[in-house]
Design a protein around this motif. Structure first.
Motif, mmCIF file in Angstrom:
data_model
loop_
_atom_site.group_PDB
_atom_site.id
_atom_site.type_symbol
_atom_site.label_atom_id
_atom_site.label_comp_id
_atom_site.label_asym_id
_atom_site.label_seq_id
_atom_site.Cartn_x
_atom_site.Cartn_y
_atom_site.Cartn_z
ATOM 1 N N ARG A 67 26.236 29.721 -26.656
ATOM 2 C CA ARG A 67 26.059 30.517 -27.872
ATOM 3 C C ARG A 67 26.836 31.829 -27.791
ATOM 4 N N ILE A 68 26.795 32.447 -26.613
ATOM 5 C CA ILE A 68 27.535 33.697 -26.427
ATOM 6 C C ILE A 68 29.037 33.437 -26.516
ATOM 7 N N LEU A 69 29.487 32.368 -25.855
ATOM 8 C CA LEU A 69 30.920 32.060 -25.838
ATOM 9 C C LEU A 69 31.460 31.741 -27.231
ATOM 10 N N LYS A 70 30.629 31.176 -28.092
ATOM 11 C CA LYS A 70 31.078 30.884 -29.459
ATOM 12 C C LYS A 70 31.596 32.140 -30.145
ATOM 13 N N ALA A 71 30.995 33.283 -29.817
ATOM 14 C CA ALA A 71 31.405 34.547 -30.431
ATOM 15 C C ALA A 71 32.580 35.192 -29.696
ATOM 16 N N LEU A 72 32.893 34.699 -28.486
ATOM 17 C CA LEU A 72 33.917 35.349 -27.667
ATOM 18 C C LEU A 72 35.189 34.525 -27.526
ATOM 19 N N ASN A 73 35.020 33.218 -27.311
ATOM 20 C CA ASN A 73 36.177 32.361 -27.047
ATOM 21 C C ASN A 73 35.807 30.924 -27.406
ATOM 22 N N TYR A 128 31.846 41.618 -22.938
ATOM 23 C CA TYR A 128 32.525 40.777 -23.921
ATOM 24 C C TYR A 128 33.742 40.063 -23.337
ATOM 25 N N ASN A 129 33.798 39.995 -22.018
ATOM 26 C CA ASN A 129 34.801 39.189 -21.334
ATOM 27 C C ASN A 129 34.228 37.777 -21.196
ATOM 28 N N ALA A 130 34.946 36.782 -21.703
ATOM 29 C CA ALA A 130 34.402 35.421 -21.768
ATOM 30 C C ALA A 130 34.283 34.751 -20.400
ATOM 31 N N ARG A 131 35.104 35.139 -19.433
ATOM 32 C CA ARG A 131 35.167 34.394 -18.162
ATOM 33 C C ARG A 131 33.839 34.341 -17.404
ATOM 34 N N LEU A 187 32.530 24.275 -22.405
ATOM 35 C CA LEU A 187 31.207 24.381 -21.789
ATOM 36 C C LEU A 187 30.218 23.434 -22.457
ATOM 37 N N LEU A 188 30.307 23.301 -23.774
ATOM 38 C CA LEU A 188 29.368 22.440 -24.496
ATOM 39 C C LEU A 188 29.464 20.991 -24.025
ATOM 40 N N MET A 189 30.651 20.556 -23.621
ATOM 41 C CA MET A 189 30.809 19.194 -23.107
ATOM 42 C C MET A 189 29.944 18.984 -21.870
ATOM 43 N N TYR A 190 29.895 19.997 -20.996
ATOM 44 C CA TYR A 190 29.053 19.902 -19.797
ATOM 45 C C TYR A 190 27.571 19.981 -20.165
ATOM 46 N N VAL A 191 27.241 20.877 -21.102
ATOM 47 C CA VAL A 191 25.840 21.055 -21.497
ATOM 48 C C VAL A 191 25.297 19.777 -22.119
ATOM 49 N N ASP A 192 26.096 19.135 -22.964
ATOM 50 C CA ASP A 192 25.658 17.902 -23.624
ATOM 51 C C ASP A 192 25.422 16.772 -22.628
ATOM 52 N N GLY A 193 26.032 16.879 -21.456
ATOM 53 C CA GLY A 193 25.848 15.846 -20.437
ATOM 54 C C GLY A 193 24.541 15.972 -19.677
ATOM 55 N N LEU A 194 23.827 17.107 -19.875
ATOM 56 C CA LEU A 194 22.546 17.297 -19.192
ATOM 57 C C LEU A 194 21.448 16.520 -19.902
ATOM 58 N N LYS A 195 20.462 16.069 -19.142
ATOM 59 C CA LYS A 195 19.342 15.326 -19.725
ATOM 60 C C LYS A 195 18.307 16.285 -20.271
#
Length: 233
Positions: free
Chosen positions: A212-218, A186-189, A225-233
Motif C-alpha cells: 500500500r505504501i509502495l503504491k504511492a511511491l513507486n 519516502y524512499n521506496a527501496r 511486491l504484490l506478486m510475492y504477497v499474492d503467493g502467500l496463503k
C-alpha cells in the motif's frame, strides 16, 4: 416392574449417549474454530510497523515502553505534540505502556555527521563490494562500522538491512530497514525490501501494508511486491 426399570435405565443411557455425542461435536467445532483463529493470527502476524494514511503520509506504529512520555516521543521523532494528538486522538498528555501510537514521519533529512576524511564513505564502499560478491557477513561488518560513526546514514542502514535479509536474519533486517525509513520515509527501496522480509515470514498483513505504501511511491516496485504477497496463503 423389571421392564419399567429396564426402560428407564435404557432411556437414561440413550440420553447420556446423546449428550456425549453433542458434547463431542461441540468440542470438535470449538477446536476447529480455535485452530482457524490461530491460523489467521499466525498469517496476519503482529501489527505492521509502518502504514500510510489517505493523504499519503507515512506513519510508524510505536508501542509505548516503560518510561516513555508524549514529550519524549515527540522529541525522539522530531514531531510536535499537536501532531501526535491529531493522529492518535489523544484526550490528554498521558500515554500508557503497550499503547500503540501512530507517528507521522517527516521527510528525510541529510545527516549532519561530518565525513571529512572519507572514512564513512570508504566503509560503505567496502560494504557494497562485499554485498555484490554475496559476502553478506563481511558487508554487515562494514555497514555497522559506518553506522557507529553516523547512525543515520541511509546507505549504511539500507545495506545492513539488505545483507541481514540475505543472511536470513529477519528481525535484524526489519530493524535496519525501519531505521532507514525513519531517515528517508519516502524512499521506496527500504519499503520494498521490508515487504520481502514480511513475505519471507509469511506475514501477509505487514507485507500488504508495504505494498500500500509502495503504491504511492513507486508503482513498478508495488506491482513486483504484490506478486510475492499474492503467493502467500
Amino acid at each position: 416392574m423389571g421392564d419399567w426399570s429396564y426402560m428407564r435405565n435404557n432411556k437414561h443411557a440413550l440420553l447420556k449417549s446423546r449428550h456425549l455425542k453433542s458434547f463431542s461435536m461441540l468440542s470438535i467445532v470449538l477446536g476447529a474454530l480455535v485452530f482457524f483463529a490461530l491460523s489467521l493470527h499466525a498469517a496476519a502476524g503482529p501489527l505492521p510497523p509502518l502504514t500510510i494514511d489517505s493523504k499519503g503520509k507515512i506513519l510508524e506504529r510505536l508501542v509505548v515502553q516503560k518510561g516513555d512520555t508524549l514529550w519524549k516521543i515527540a522529541t525522539r521523532y522530531k514531531v510536535s505534540i499537536d501532531a501526535l494528538n491529531q493522529y492518535n486522538d489523544l484526550k490528554d498528555a498521558q500515554v500508557y505502556i503497550d499503547q500503540v501510537l501512530l507517528i507521522p514521519l517527516a521527510a528525510g533529512t541529510v545527516s549532519q555527521t561530518s565525513d571529512k576524511n572519507g572514512s564513512i564513505t570508504e566503509l560503505i564502499r567496502k560494504g557494497d563490494t562485499h554485498r555484490n560478491k554475496k559476502e553478506f557477513s563481511k558487508a554487515v561488518e562494514c555497514y555497522t562500522a559506518a553506522l557507529e560513526a553516523d547512525p543515520r546514514h541511509f546507505d549504511a542502514l539500507f545495506g545492513a538491512g539488505f545483507s541481514k535479509l540475505k543472511l536470513g536474519e529477519a528481525d535484524e533486517a526489519i530493524r535496519f530497514f525501519v531505521e532507514a525509513v525513519r531517515v528517508e520515509p519516502y524512499n521506496a527501496r527500504p519499503h520494498y525490501n521490508l515487504g520481502l522480509v514480511f513475505v519471507s515470514l509469511n506475514n501477509k498483513n505487514a507485507a500488504f501494508e508495504q505494498y500500500r505504501i509502495l503504491k504511492a511511491l513507486n508503482g513498478d516496485m508495488a506491482t513486483r511486491l504484490l506478486m510475492y504477497v499474492d503467493g502467500l496463503k
